[in-house]
Write a protein that holds these residues in place. Structure first.
Motif, PDB file in Angstrom:
ATOM      1  N   GLU A  82      14.823  -4.778 -24.504  1.00  0.00           N
ATOM      2  CA  GLU A  82      15.419  -4.088 -25.646  1.00  0.00           C
ATOM      3  C   GLU A  82      14.898  -2.661 -25.754  1.00  0.00           C
ATOM      4  O   GLU A  82      15.650  -1.733 -26.093  1.00  0.00           O
ATOM      5  CB  GLU A  82      15.124  -4.857 -26.937  1.00  0.00           C
ATOM      6  CG  GLU A  82      15.765  -6.229 -27.015  1.00  0.00           C
ATOM      7  CD  GLU A  82      17.279  -6.171 -27.089  1.00  0.00           C
ATOM      8  OE1 GLU A  82      17.821  -5.069 -27.360  1.00  0.00           O
ATOM      9  OE2 GLU A  82      17.923  -7.213 -26.888  1.00  0.00           O
ATOM     10  N   SER A  83      13.621  -2.462 -25.445  1.00  0.00           N
ATOM     11  CA  SER A  83      13.042  -1.117 -25.505  1.00  0.00           C
ATOM     12  C   SER A  83      13.707  -0.195 -24.496  1.00  0.00           C
ATOM     13  O   SER A  83      14.004   0.975 -24.793  1.00  0.00           O
ATOM     14  CB  SER A  83      11.537  -1.194 -25.250  1.00  0.00           C
ATOM     15  OG  SER A  83      10.963   0.092 -25.194  1.00  0.00           O
ATOM     16  N   LEU A  84      13.948  -0.712 -23.296  1.00  0.00           N
ATOM     17  CA  LEU A  84      14.612   0.087 -22.262  1.00  0.00           C
ATOM     18  C   LEU A  84      16.000   0.523 -22.728  1.00  0.00           C
ATOM     19  O   LEU A  84      16.364   1.708 -22.620  1.00  0.00           O
ATOM     20  CB  LEU A  84      14.709  -0.725 -20.974  1.00  0.00           C
ATOM     21  CG  LEU A  84      15.592  -0.132 -19.867  1.00  0.00           C
ATOM     22  CD1 LEU A  84      14.998   1.170 -19.340  1.00  0.00           C
ATOM     23  CD2 LEU A  84      15.774  -1.141 -18.729  1.00  0.00           C
ATOM     24  N   LEU A  85      16.784  -0.432 -23.239  1.00  0.00           N
ATOM     25  CA  LEU A  85      18.144  -0.097 -23.655  1.00  0.00           C
ATOM     26  C   LEU A  85      18.124   0.880 -24.825  1.00  0.00           C
ATOM     27  O   LEU A  85      18.937   1.819 -24.878  1.00  0.00           O
ATOM     28  CB  LEU A  85      18.906  -1.366 -24.035  1.00  0.00           C
ATOM     29  CG  LEU A  85      19.107  -2.402 -22.918  1.00  0.00           C
ATOM     30  CD1 LEU A  85      20.036  -3.507 -23.387  1.00  0.00           C
ATOM     31  CD2 LEU A  85      19.648  -1.765 -21.648  1.00  0.00           C
ATOM     32  N   THR A  86      17.178   0.704 -25.749  1.00  0.00           N
ATOM     33  CA  THR A  86      17.084   1.613 -26.895  1.00  0.00           C
ATOM     34  C   THR A  86      16.766   3.036 -26.439  1.00  0.00           C
ATOM     35  O   THR A  86      17.361   4.011 -26.929  1.00  0.00           O
ATOM     36  CB  THR A  86      16.001   1.120 -27.877  1.00  0.00           C
ATOM     37  OG1 THR A  86      16.374  -0.176 -28.368  1.00  0.00           O
ATOM     38  CG2 THR A  86      15.845   2.078 -29.049  1.00  0.00           C
ATOM     39  N   ARG A  87      15.813   3.176 -25.501  1.00  0.00           N
ATOM     40  CA  ARG A  87      15.466   4.512 -25.005  1.00  0.00           C
ATOM     41  C   ARG A  87      16.661   5.183 -24.341  1.00  0.00           C
ATOM     42  O   ARG A  87      16.905   6.376 -24.555  1.00  0.00           O
ATOM     43  CB  ARG A  87      14.307   4.426 -24.003  1.00  0.00           C
ATOM     44  CG  ARG A  87      12.992   3.998 -24.615  1.00  0.00           C
ATOM     45  CD  ARG A  87      11.801   4.396 -23.755  1.00  0.00           C
ATOM     46  NE  ARG A  87      11.934   4.076 -22.359  1.00  0.00           N
ATOM     47  CZ  ARG A  87      11.586   2.927 -21.800  1.00  0.00           C
ATOM     48  NH1 ARG A  87      11.123   1.930 -22.576  1.00  0.00           N
ATOM     49  NH2 ARG A  87      11.701   2.732 -20.512  1.00  0.00           N
ATOM     50  N   GLU A 147      19.740  -6.636 -11.072  1.00  0.00           N
ATOM     51  CA  GLU A 147      19.934  -5.461 -10.224  1.00  0.00           C
ATOM     52  C   GLU A 147      20.282  -4.236 -11.073  1.00  0.00           C
ATOM     53  O   GLU A 147      19.758  -3.134 -10.846  1.00  0.00           O
ATOM     54  CB  GLU A 147      21.046  -5.759  -9.222  1.00  0.00           C
ATOM     55  CG  GLU A 147      21.272  -4.704  -8.179  1.00  0.00           C
ATOM     56  CD  GLU A 147      22.331  -5.142  -7.188  1.00  0.00           C
ATOM     57  OE1 GLU A 147      22.035  -5.179  -5.973  1.00  0.00           O
ATOM     58  OE2 GLU A 147      23.462  -5.455  -7.613  1.00  0.00           O
ATOM     59  N   THR A 148      21.150  -4.416 -12.047  1.00  0.00           N
ATOM     60  CA  THR A 148      21.549  -3.302 -12.912  1.00  0.00           C
ATOM     61  C   THR A 148      20.396  -2.850 -13.798  1.00  0.00           C
ATOM     62  O   THR A 148      20.171  -1.647 -13.993  1.00  0.00           O
ATOM     63  CB  THR A 148      22.757  -3.718 -13.771  1.00  0.00           C
ATOM     64  OG1 THR A 148      23.793  -4.236 -12.931  1.00  0.00           O
ATOM     65  CG2 THR A 148      23.298  -2.533 -14.552  1.00  0.00           C
ATOM     66  N   LEU A 149      19.639  -3.801 -14.319  1.00  0.00           N
ATOM     67  CA  LEU A 149      18.492  -3.436 -15.161  1.00  0.00           C
ATOM     68  C   LEU A 149      17.430  -2.682 -14.371  1.00  0.00           C
ATOM     69  O   LEU A 149      16.821  -1.743 -14.884  1.00  0.00           O
ATOM     70  CB  LEU A 149      17.893  -4.688 -15.793  1.00  0.00           C
ATOM     71  CG  LEU A 149      18.700  -5.311 -16.936  1.00  0.00           C
ATOM     72  CD1 LEU A 149      18.121  -6.659 -17.324  1.00  0.00           C
ATOM     73  CD2 LEU A 149      18.756  -4.370 -18.142  1.00  0.00           C
ATOM     74  N   TRP A 150      17.192  -3.098 -13.135  1.00  0.00           N
ATOM     75  CA  TRP A 150      16.220  -2.374 -12.308  1.00  0.00           C
ATOM     76  C   TRP A 150      16.692  -0.930 -12.074  1.00  0.00           C
ATOM     77  O   TRP A 150      15.888  -0.002 -12.063  1.00  0.00           O
ATOM     78  CB  TRP A 150      16.042  -3.093 -10.991  1.00  0.00           C
ATOM     79  CG  TRP A 150      14.885  -4.048 -10.873  1.00  0.00           C
ATOM     80  CD1 TRP A 150      14.122  -4.268  -9.756  1.00  0.00           C
ATOM     81  CD2 TRP A 150      14.346  -4.924 -11.869  1.00  0.00           C
ATOM     82  NE1 TRP A 150      13.169  -5.231  -9.999  1.00  0.00           N
ATOM     83  CE2 TRP A 150      13.276  -5.642 -11.291  1.00  0.00           C
ATOM     84  CE3 TRP A 150      14.669  -5.186 -13.194  1.00  0.00           C
ATOM     85  CZ2 TRP A 150      12.527  -6.587 -11.994  1.00  0.00           C
ATOM     86  CZ3 TRP A 150      13.932  -6.130 -13.896  1.00  0.00           C
ATOM     87  CH2 TRP A 150      12.876  -6.807 -13.304  1.00  0.00           C
ATOM     88  N   SER A 151      17.996  -0.750 -11.898  1.00  0.00           N
ATOM     89  CA  SER A 151      18.516   0.608 -11.710  1.00  0.00           C
ATOM     90  C   SER A 151      18.365   1.425 -12.994  1.00  0.00           C
ATOM     91  O   SER A 151      17.986   2.607 -12.961  1.00  0.00           O
ATOM     92  CB  SER A 151      19.984   0.558 -11.294  1.00  0.00           C
ATOM     93  OG  SER A 151      20.126  -0.068 -10.036  1.00  0.00           O
ATOM     94  N   LEU A 152      18.651   0.808 -14.131  1.00  0.00           N
ATOM     95  CA  LEU A 152      18.486   1.512 -15.403  1.00  0.00           C
ATOM     96  C   LEU A 152      17.019   1.849 -15.659  1.00  0.00           C
ATOM     97  O   LEU A 152      16.699   2.924 -16.181  1.00  0.00           O
ATOM     98  CB  LEU A 152      19.043   0.651 -16.539  1.00  0.00           C
ATOM     99  CG  LEU A 152      20.564   0.488 -16.573  1.00  0.00           C
ATOM    100  CD1 LEU A 152      20.958  -0.552 -17.611  1.00  0.00           C
ATOM    101  CD2 LEU A 152      21.256   1.822 -16.860  1.00  0.00           C
ATOM    102  N   ALA A 153      16.122   0.933 -15.275  1.00  0.00           N
ATOM    103  CA  ALA A 153      14.693   1.205 -15.440  1.00  0.00           C
ATOM    104  C   ALA A 153      14.253   2.370 -14.561  1.00  0.00           C
ATOM    105  O   ALA A 153      13.413   3.190 -14.966  1.00  0.00           O
ATOM    106  CB  ALA A 153      13.886  -0.048 -15.110  1.00  0.00           C
ATOM    107  N   ALA A 154      14.813   2.450 -13.359  1.00  0.00           N
ATOM    108  CA  ALA A 154      14.482   3.569 -12.472  1.00  0.00           C
ATOM    109  C   ALA A 154      14.969   4.889 -13.059  1.00  0.00           C
ATOM    110  O   ALA A 154      14.271   5.912 -12.985  1.00  0.00           O
ATOM    111  CB  ALA A 154      15.106   3.328 -11.096  1.00  0.00           C
ATOM    112  N   ILE A 155      16.159   4.879 -13.650  1.00  0.00           N
ATOM    113  CA  ILE A 155      16.671   6.079 -14.311  1.00  0.00           C
ATOM    114  C   ILE A 155      15.761   6.476 -15.472  1.00  0.00           C
ATOM    115  O   ILE A 155      15.398   7.650 -15.634  1.00  0.00           O
ATOM    116  CB  ILE A 155      18.118   5.845 -14.801  1.00  0.00           C
ATOM    117  CG1 ILE A 155      19.075   5.783 -13.602  1.00  0.00           C
ATOM    118  CG2 ILE A 155      18.554   6.931 -15.785  1.00  0.00           C
ATOM    119  CD1 ILE A 155      20.492   5.385 -13.958  1.00  0.00           C
TER     120      ILE A 155
END
Length: 428
Positions: free
Chosen positions: A366-371, A294-302
């Motif tokens: 990892e790419s998402l978190l790095t960005r 759930e948190t990753l999907w929110s971060l991806a949306a951001i």
């Protein structure tokens, strides 16, 4: 496991004392749990299942010794005291080999138990409730108990060989489906006191027959059904009145507490009621990885809304692509093609948790978190997609960086377990 025995003794004295068991192999989930426990110098019980970790690697590819090293590495990196780390084995029995003849499946279960104990696991759930090749269904309770006693004897010998603290054991045959139900649920039947009494008696007799009298006092808990479960999109909430007789039965027993499985997604008040009513070991697994997803999907949306974000790879799309190309972990759970996308992403059974180690998904993660680490997260997007974290940031309780946001998303699902088990100050 003297500390765990002490928790049981405190509970028996009337304290709101219990322990929650984290059944997850995801490093971020384990790290988040360790960070929360470290803040209160509280212990953390991490359990691996027989399908997840065994002598052949399980679906994680890890043996018991590998899993111990894996968890200890996370503990060192997160500054968590090794003395506060408890390792347990869940559903340890022939389940991973139940399609094989019973003798062969039990031989493999015995070797698995031996390796768990040698590796330092000291909370052992002896679960021989499943039918193997050639068994009648359901398996008679005396057969289940004799098989559990056989595995206990293996564990006791392994402990004597390697030393250290003696193992504690959990028994019980009324075990909910690991990972949640596969079909839509109605009302569940709560275990009767008579059934619980019969299970204890059958196991006590079987232990005595194998000369395990010294081990029997370390059998601390019985797995029962208190009336809690979840399916794909629904939670069956704990109703104390339905478990009143069962709770009263164990309250009068000087040795046992109950272990409750599938407590994921229960409301905080229900978790506190479960511990109060002597279901003092609370298991959680999919609920924690659901919070991760759930948190990753929110971060991806951001990330998609940030400048240039629409041109970057999308974690959500990659995860769905991988799951559809390899349906082995969900095809027996999700049956409606019209709901496939919904179930793959949002089902409470959280079958996506099996796919996080996949190389493509791991790379996208990892790419998402790095960005996001290279960008400042605007409060406006935080408010839109992560309102709980937004409030914490505005109150000064949380930093608006991706690692803290991810930590908080997972930790919020675990704090109610800590509060229910009597960890002081675990409210944020």
């Amino acid at each position: 496991m003297r500390q765990l025995l002490d928790i049981v003794a405190r509970h028996k004295r009337g304290e709101q004392a219990g322990v929650y068991s984290l059944c997850s192999a995801h490093p971020q989930v384990i790290e988040s749990a360790m960070r929360e426990a470290r803040a209160y110098d509280a212990p953390l019980l991490v359990e691996a299942t027989s399908n997840q970790v065994n002598q052949f690697g399980g679906y994680t590819g890890m043996t018991p010794a590998d899993f111990r090293r894996f968890v200890l590495k996370i503990a060192r990196q997160s500054g968590f005291r090794e003395a506060n780390l408890w390792l347990g084995g869940d559903h340890l029995g022939p389940n991973a080999w139940r399609h094989e003849p019973a003798d062969e499946a039990m031989d493999k279960a015995a070797e698995m138990i031996r390796q768990y104990v040698v590796a330092g696991f000291r909370k052992i759930h002896l679960d021989c409730s499943m039918a193997c090749g050639g068994d009648p269904e359901p398996v008679p309770e005396d057969v289940i108990a004799r098989r559990a006693a056989r595995l206990c004897a293996v564990a006791e010998k392994a402990w004597r060989d390697v030393g250290g603290e003696p193992p504690v054991y959990v028994i019980g045959t009324e075990v909910p489906v690991p990972g949640g139900a596969t079909e839509s649920l109605g009302e569940l039947e709560v275990t009767s006191p008579e059934a619980a009494r019969a299970t204890i008696k059958a196991h006590q007799d079987a232990f005595a027959q194998l000369g395990l009298d010294a081990a029997w006092p370390r059998v601390i808990a019985l797995v029962v059904q208190p009336g809690v479960e979840f399916d794909h999109h629904k939670v069956i909430d704990y109703r104390p009145n339905r478990a009143r007789d069962l709770s009263a039965f164990i309250a009068d027993d000087a040795q046992f507490i109950f272990e409750a499985h599938s407590t994921d997604y229960q409301a905080p008040v229900n978790l506190e009621a479960l511990v109060r009513d002597h279901f003092a070991i609370l298991k959680v697994g999919p609920g924690a990885t659901y919070a991760l997803r759930e948190t990753l999907w929110s971060l991806a949306a951001i990330a998609r809304e940030l400048p240039g974000g629409a041109d970057q790879e999308d974690l959500r799309a990659i995860a769905l692509e991988v799951m559809r190309s390899d349906p082995r972990y969900w095809r027996n759970y999700y049956h409606d093609p019209k709901r496939e996308s919904l179930d793959l992403q949002f089902s409470l059974s959280d079958r996506i948790r099996y796919y996080w180690p996949h190389p493509r998904i791991k790379q996208a993660y990892e790419s998402l978190l790095t960005r996001l680490r290279g960008s400042s997260v605007p409060l406006t997007l935080l408010s839109q997609f992560m309102p709980r974290q937004y409030e914490a940031v505005r109150d000064g309780r949380l930093q608006a960086n991706v690692d803290e946001l991810l930590q908080e998303g997972i930790a919020a699902s675990l704090r109610p377990y800590m509060r229910a088990c009597g960890v002081a100050g675990s409210q944020r």
